[in-house]
Scaffold this motif. Structure first.
Motif, PDB file in Angstrom:
ATOM      1  N   ILE A  80     -10.164  -6.364   6.161  1.00 16.31           N
ATOM      2  CA  ILE A  80      -8.846  -5.878   5.776  1.00 16.31           C
ATOM      3  C   ILE A  80      -8.298  -5.088   6.949  1.00 16.31           C
ATOM      4  O   ILE A  80      -9.065  -4.504   7.736  1.00 16.31           O
ATOM      5  CB  ILE A  80      -8.932  -4.992   4.510  1.00 16.31           C
ATOM      6  N   ALA A  81      -6.989  -5.095   7.087  1.00 17.16           N
ATOM      7  CA  ALA A  81      -6.369  -4.336   8.177  1.00 17.16           C
ATOM      8  C   ALA A  81      -6.711  -2.852   8.030  1.00 17.16           C
ATOM      9  O   ALA A  81      -6.871  -2.337   6.922  1.00 17.16           O
ATOM     10  CB  ALA A  81      -4.859  -4.540   8.171  1.00 17.16           C
ATOM     11  N   SER A  82      -6.818  -2.161   9.149  1.00 13.37           N
ATOM     12  CA  SER A  82      -7.186  -0.746   9.119  1.00 13.37           C
ATOM     13  C   SER A  82      -6.048   0.145   8.630  1.00 13.37           C
ATOM     14  O   SER A  82      -6.268   1.288   8.226  1.00 13.37           O
ATOM     15  CB  SER A  82      -7.637  -0.289  10.506  1.00 13.37           C
ATOM     16  N   GLY A  83      -4.818  -0.360   8.665  1.00  9.17           N
ATOM     17  CA  GLY A  83      -3.685   0.429   8.213  1.00  9.17           C
ATOM     18  C   GLY A  83      -2.407  -0.377   8.249  1.00  9.17           C
ATOM     19  O   GLY A  83      -2.399  -1.553   8.624  1.00  9.17           O
ATOM     20  N   GLY A  84      -1.304   0.251   7.849  1.00 12.83           N
ATOM     21  CA  GLY A  84      -0.002  -0.393   7.940  1.00 12.83           C
ATOM     22  C   GLY A  84       0.337  -1.290   6.773  1.00 12.83           C
ATOM     23  O   GLY A  84      -0.409  -1.389   5.790  1.00 12.83           O
ATOM     24  N   PRO A  85       1.480  -1.988   6.870  1.00 14.84           N
ATOM     25  CA  PRO A  85       1.960  -2.844   5.771  1.00 14.84           C
ATOM     26  C   PRO A  85       0.966  -3.923   5.363  1.00 14.84           C
ATOM     27  O   PRO A  85       0.845  -4.244   4.176  1.00 14.84           O
ATOM     28  CB  PRO A  85       3.252  -3.447   6.342  1.00 14.84           C
ATOM     29  N   GLN A  86       0.267  -4.506   6.350  1.00 15.81           N
ATOM     30  CA  GLN A  86      -0.671  -5.574   6.009  1.00 15.81           C
ATOM     31  C   GLN A  86      -1.798  -5.044   5.126  1.00 15.81           C
ATOM     32  O   GLN A  86      -2.218  -5.713   4.175  1.00 15.81           O
ATOM     33  CB  GLN A  86      -1.239  -6.210   7.278  1.00 15.81           C
ATOM     34  N   ARG A  87      -2.282  -3.854   5.426  1.00 16.94           N
ATOM     35  CA  ARG A  87      -3.335  -3.267   4.598  1.00 16.94           C
ATOM     36  C   ARG A  87      -2.817  -2.996   3.188  1.00 16.94           C
ATOM     37  O   ARG A  87      -3.488  -3.309   2.200  1.00 16.94           O
ATOM     38  CB  ARG A  87      -3.857  -1.973   5.218  1.00 16.94           C
ATOM     39  N   ARG A  88      -1.616  -2.432   3.104  1.00 14.38           N
ATOM     40  CA  ARG A  88      -1.063  -2.117   1.788  1.00 14.38           C
ATOM     41  C   ARG A  88      -0.843  -3.386   0.959  1.00 14.38           C
ATOM     42  O   ARG A  88      -1.109  -3.411  -0.252  1.00 14.38           O
ATOM     43  CB  ARG A  88       0.240  -1.334   1.932  1.00 14.38           C
ATOM     44  N   THR A  89      -0.388  -4.438   1.607  1.00 10.41           N
ATOM     45  CA  THR A  89      -0.183  -5.697   0.893  1.00 10.41           C
ATOM     46  C   THR A  89      -1.510  -6.282   0.424  1.00 10.41           C
ATOM     47  O   THR A  89      -1.629  -6.770  -0.711  1.00 10.41           O
ATOM     48  CB  THR A  89       0.541  -6.712   1.795  1.00 10.41           C
ATOM     49  N   ALA A  90      -2.519  -6.229   1.296  1.00 12.03           N
ATOM     50  CA  ALA A  90      -3.839  -6.740   0.916  1.00 12.03           C
ATOM     51  C   ALA A  90      -4.413  -5.949  -0.249  1.00 12.03           C
ATOM     52  O   ALA A  90      -4.996  -6.523  -1.181  1.00 12.03           O
ATOM     53  CB  ALA A  90      -4.783  -6.676   2.117  1.00 12.03           C
ATOM     54  N   LEU A  91      -4.250  -4.632  -0.225  1.00 12.58           N
ATOM     55  CA  LEU A  91      -4.757  -3.806  -1.318  1.00 12.58           C
ATOM     56  C   LEU A  91      -4.034  -4.126  -2.624  1.00 12.58           C
ATOM     57  O   LEU A  91      -4.639  -4.099  -3.705  1.00 12.58           O
ATOM     58  CB  LEU A  91      -4.607  -2.329  -0.972  1.00 12.58           C
ATOM     59  N   ARG A  92      -2.751  -4.443  -2.520  1.00 17.51           N
ATOM     60  CA  ARG A  92      -2.000  -4.812  -3.727  1.00 17.51           C
ATOM     61  C   ARG A  92      -2.531  -6.116  -4.312  1.00 17.51           C
ATOM     62  O   ARG A  92      -2.742  -6.227  -5.526  1.00 17.51           O
ATOM     63  CB  ARG A  92      -0.513  -4.941  -3.402  1.00 17.51           C
TER      64      ARG A  92
END
Length: 214
Positions: A80-92
């Motif tokens: 998973i990305a360490s931070g940023g929009p990509q991480r937030r989207t993956a967590l969603r």
């Protein structure tokens, strides 16, 4: 490391697949929180799986916490990305997929525990399950990459694929692949990968209704 729990649990399986993708060696003890409750209790007082016993003897519980540790030791290979929009989207995406699993487990236990089920509760569970799937289908349709965030699978891909397999096996009447073609294609591509194929166990109904999730 030792991974504890049967692969027919989507929570256990997502940990196993992550371990496989990261190339981390582990032994597998397919203990059930039903038939092996006392052994599981020695690792987790809640009698839930998965549990991951580290080489030094420390025990990690809850799939989210376990995966966080795996990403920590994986470094740049994290899933998973360490931070940023990509991480937030993956967590969603992961939250919807694991929430879907929670509702499928709740519905299953309600049907197993009572001769007469609580109609309002089962209807709510079905509604939540049937709402989650098109949300994931829409999210997947917006992706232009082979997997959710690039050319290789990450936690979002793993969580969704494990959820869909559990849906097909535990609640086949609610599973209509024709209504989710993007997810069906995506899951098929994931299931064909060795990391997924190595962590498969046919679903079996539990012998009791003790809560078991991770």
């Amino acid at each position: 490391m030792i991974l504890v729990g049967p692969y027919d649990s989507p929570f256990v399986r997502r940990v196993a697949v992550a371990l496989n993708i990261l190339g981390l060696r582990y032994d597998h003890h397919p203990w059930s929180a039903f038939g092996d409750a006392e052994r599981v209790a020695l690792l987790n007082p809640l009698r839930r799986v998965p549990a991951l016993v580290l080489d030094g003897g420390e025990v990690l519980i809850d799939s989210t916490a376990i995966l966080d540790h795996l990403d920590e030791i994986a470094g740049e290979a994290r899933l998973i990305a360490s931070g940023g929009p990509q991480r937030r989207t993956a967590l969603r995406v992961c939250a919807i997929a694991t929430g879907l699993c929670d509702k499928m487990v709740s519905l299953l236990y309600e049907q197993l525990r009572h001769d007469t089920v609580f109609d309002a509760w089962t209807a709510r569970c079905r509604f939540q399950i049937e709402a989650a799937i098109p949300a994931l289908e829409t999210a997947r349709a917006e992706c232009e990459t082979p997997f959710w965030f690039g050319p290789t699978p990450g936690h979002a891909d793993i969580a969704v694929t494990c959820a869909l397999r559990f849906l097909a096996e535990a609640h086949p009447r609610l599973d209509v692949p024709a209504r989710r073609p993007r997810l069906a294609s995506h899951a098929a591509a994931c299931e064909a990968m060795p990391a997924f194929a190595a962590a498969v166990q046919p679903f079996t109904l539990p012998r009791t209704a003790t809560v078991v999730r991770g």
